[in-house]
Design a protein around this motif. Structure first.
Motif, short mmCIF file in Angstrom:
data_model
loop_
_atom_site.label_atom_id
_atom_site.label_comp_id
_atom_site.label_asym_id
_atom_site.label_seq_id
_atom_site.Cartn_x
_atom_site.Cartn_y
_atom_site.Cartn_z
N TYR A 1 -40.56 6.19 37.98
CA TYR A 1 -41.84 6.88 37.84
C TYR A 1 -41.66 8.40 37.90
CZ TYR A 1 -43.88 2.28 38.50
OH TYR A 1 -44.21 0.96 38.36
N GLY A 2 -40.84 8.87 38.83
CA GLY A 2 -40.59 10.31 38.94
C GLY A 2 -39.92 10.86 37.70
N ASP A 3 -38.92 10.12 37.18
CA ASP A 3 -38.25 10.56 35.95
C ASP A 3 -39.23 10.59 34.78
OD1 ASP A 3 -35.85 10.79 37.24
OD2 ASP A 3 -35.15 8.78 36.68
N PHE A 4 -40.09 9.59 34.70
CA PHE A 4 -41.06 9.53 33.61
C PHE A 4 -42.03 10.71 33.68
CE2 PHE A 4 -45.10 8.13 31.77
CZ PHE A 4 -44.68 7.78 30.50
N ILE A 5 -42.48 11.05 34.89
CA ILE A 5 -43.41 12.17 35.05
C ILE A 5 -42.73 13.48 34.68
CG2 ILE A 5 -44.67 13.51 36.79
CD1 ILE A 5 -45.37 10.80 38.09
N ARG A 6 -41.48 13.67 35.09
CA ARG A 6 -40.74 14.88 34.74
C ARG A 6 -40.54 14.99 33.23
NH1 ARG A 6 -38.38 13.79 39.55
NH2 ARG A 6 -36.74 12.49 38.67
N GLN A 7 -40.17 13.88 32.59
CA GLN A 7 -39.97 13.89 31.15
C GLN A 7 -41.29 14.13 30.40
OE1 GLN A 7 -38.05 10.21 30.18
NE2 GLN A 7 -36.14 10.77 31.19
N SER A 8 -42.36 13.55 30.91
CA SER A 8 -43.67 13.74 30.28
C SER A 8 -44.12 15.19 30.41
CB SER A 8 -44.71 12.82 30.92
OG SER A 8 -44.36 11.48 30.71
N ALA A 9 -43.91 15.79 31.57
CA ALA A 9 -44.29 17.19 31.76
C ALA A 9 -43.47 18.10 30.84
CB ALA A 9 -44.09 17.59 33.22
N ALA A 10 -42.20 17.81 30.67
CA ALA A 10 -41.37 18.61 29.75
C ALA A 10 -41.85 18.45 28.32
CB ALA A 10 -39.91 18.18 29.86
N TRP A 11 -42.26 17.24 27.94
CA TRP A 11 -42.78 17.00 26.60
C TRP A 11 -44.09 17.76 26.38
CZ3 TRP A 11 -47.27 14.35 25.08
CH2 TRP A 11 -47.38 14.13 23.71
N VAL A 12 -44.96 17.77 27.37
CA VAL A 12 -46.23 18.49 27.26
C VAL A 12 -45.97 19.98 27.10
CG1 VAL A 12 -48.30 19.16 28.56
CG2 VAL A 12 -47.64 16.76 28.44
N ARG A 13 -45.01 20.52 27.83
CA ARG A 13 -44.67 21.94 27.70
C ARG A 13 -44.13 22.26 26.31
NH1 ARG A 13 -43.09 21.19 33.02
NH2 ARG A 13 -40.92 20.86 32.47
N ARG A 14 -43.33 21.34 25.75
CA ARG A 14 -42.79 21.56 24.41
C ARG A 14 -43.88 21.48 23.33
NH1 ARG A 14 -38.92 17.87 26.10
NH2 ARG A 14 -39.75 16.31 24.68
N CYS A 15 -44.88 20.66 23.54
CA CYS A 15 -45.92 20.41 22.52
C CYS A 15 -47.26 21.04 22.90
CB CYS A 15 -46.08 18.90 22.33
SG CYS A 15 -44.59 18.08 21.79
N TYR A 16 -47.24 22.15 23.61
CA TYR A 16 -48.48 22.74 24.11
C TYR A 16 -49.44 23.14 22.99
CZ TYR A 16 -46.84 27.46 23.08
OH TYR A 16 -46.41 28.58 22.44
N LEU A 17 -48.93 23.54 21.84
CA LEU A 17 -49.81 23.94 20.75
C LEU A 17 -50.63 22.76 20.21
CD1 LEU A 17 -47.59 26.45 18.76
CD2 LEU A 17 -49.57 26.94 20.21
N VAL A 18 -50.08 21.57 20.27
CA VAL A 18 -50.83 20.39 19.86
C VAL A 18 -52.03 20.19 20.78
CG1 VAL A 18 -50.73 17.87 19.62
CG2 VAL A 18 -48.81 19.28 18.86
N PHE A 19 -51.82 20.35 22.06
CA PHE A 19 -52.91 20.17 23.02
C PHE A 19 -53.94 21.29 22.90
CE2 PHE A 19 -49.39 17.78 24.89
CZ PHE A 19 -49.99 16.53 24.93
N ILE A 20 -53.50 22.50 22.61
CA ILE A 20 -54.43 23.60 22.38
C ILE A 20 -55.29 23.29 21.14
CG2 ILE A 20 -54.58 26.01 21.63
CD1 ILE A 20 -52.24 26.59 23.52
N SER A 21 -54.66 22.79 20.08
CA SER A 21 -55.40 22.46 18.86
C SER A 21 -56.39 21.33 19.10
CB SER A 21 -54.43 22.06 17.74
OG SER A 21 -53.55 23.11 17.44
N LEU A 22 -55.98 20.30 19.84
CA LEU A 22 -56.90 19.21 20.15
C LEU A 22 -58.06 19.67 21.02
CD1 LEU A 22 -54.43 16.26 20.78
CD2 LEU A 22 -56.04 16.50 18.89
N GLY A 23 -57.77 20.54 21.98
CA GLY A 23 -58.82 21.08 22.83
C GLY A 23 -59.80 21.93 22.03
N ALA A 24 -59.27 22.77 21.13
CA ALA A 24 -60.14 23.61 20.30
C ALA A 24 -60.99 22.74 19.38
CB ALA A 24 -59.29 24.58 19.48
N PHE A 25 -60.42 21.69 18.84
CA PHE A 25 -61.19 20.79 17.97
C PHE A 25 -62.28 20.06 18.75
CE2 PHE A 25 -61.69 16.79 15.51
CZ PHE A 25 -62.24 17.35 14.38
N SER A 26 -61.97 19.67 19.97
CA SER A 26 -62.98 19.01 20.81
C SER A 26 -64.14 19.97 21.10
CB SER A 26 -62.37 18.54 22.12
OG SER A 26 -61.35 17.61 21.87
#
Length: 169
Positions: free
Chosen positions: A79-104
């Motif tokens: 679980y800890g490894d998964f959370i660390r990997q997920s957080a790293a993925w979110v940091r790499r793909c931050y523009l996708v989340f910004i775009s989704l937030g702006a669209f929302s």
């Protein structure tokens, strides 16, 4: 080289499977609740919602069983490894989340501001976030935002006689 996948990859796959079981469980419970609200017919003893209720209840029970089985099989350290990997993925793909937030925000603002103003603000802000900034590119972003917000509104109103949302303001 070994034909067996890496242990970390297997654990990440197991956690992803667990998350899919949770999504299935939540969805089936939501649909079960919705199926229970289907009005009964005076011609049927069970009512129109009986079959969907049974199906969604069975899916929820199977998903719950799969969740408990997956929780039992996954090591605690995964679980800890998964959370660390997920957080790293979110940091790499931050523009996708910004775009989704702006669209929302755009979807929520359109009934309030209207199509033209909401589209102009959405397009301009997203372009300024995503593109490299220079005087020429900012001017181009303003032109694109005007054309695809106010221009589309004019096109739909005058040519197609379709009126886009005006907004409460």
């Amino acid at each position: 080289m070994s034909d067996t996948p890496d242990i970390k990859t297997q654990e990440a796959g197991e956690i992803a499977r667990l998350l899919s079981y949770v999504v299935l469980f939540v969805g089936s419970v939501g649909l079960l609740v919705a199926a229970r609200t289907i009005p009964a017919s005076r011609f049927e003893a069970l009512g129109a919602g009986a079959f969907p209720t049974i199906i969604f209840a069975l899916i929820a029970l199977m998903s719950a069983g799969a969740i408990f089985g997956a929780l039992r099989d996954i090591p605690k350290a995964a679980y800890g490894d998964f959370i660390r990997q997920s957080a790293a993925w979110v940091r790499r793909c931050y523009l996708v989340f910004i775009s989704l937030g702006a669209f929302s925000i755009y979807l929520l603002a359109t009934p309030l501001l209207g199509f033209s103003i909401a589209s102009f603000v959405f397009l301009l802000c997203l372009q300024l976030i995503l593109m490299p900034r220079s005087a020429k590119s900012v001017a181009l972003a303003v032109v694109v935002a005007v054309v695809f917000s106010f221009g589309l509104n004019w096109l739909f109103a005058e040519v197609f006689t379709v009126f886009l949302p005006k907004g409460a303001l």
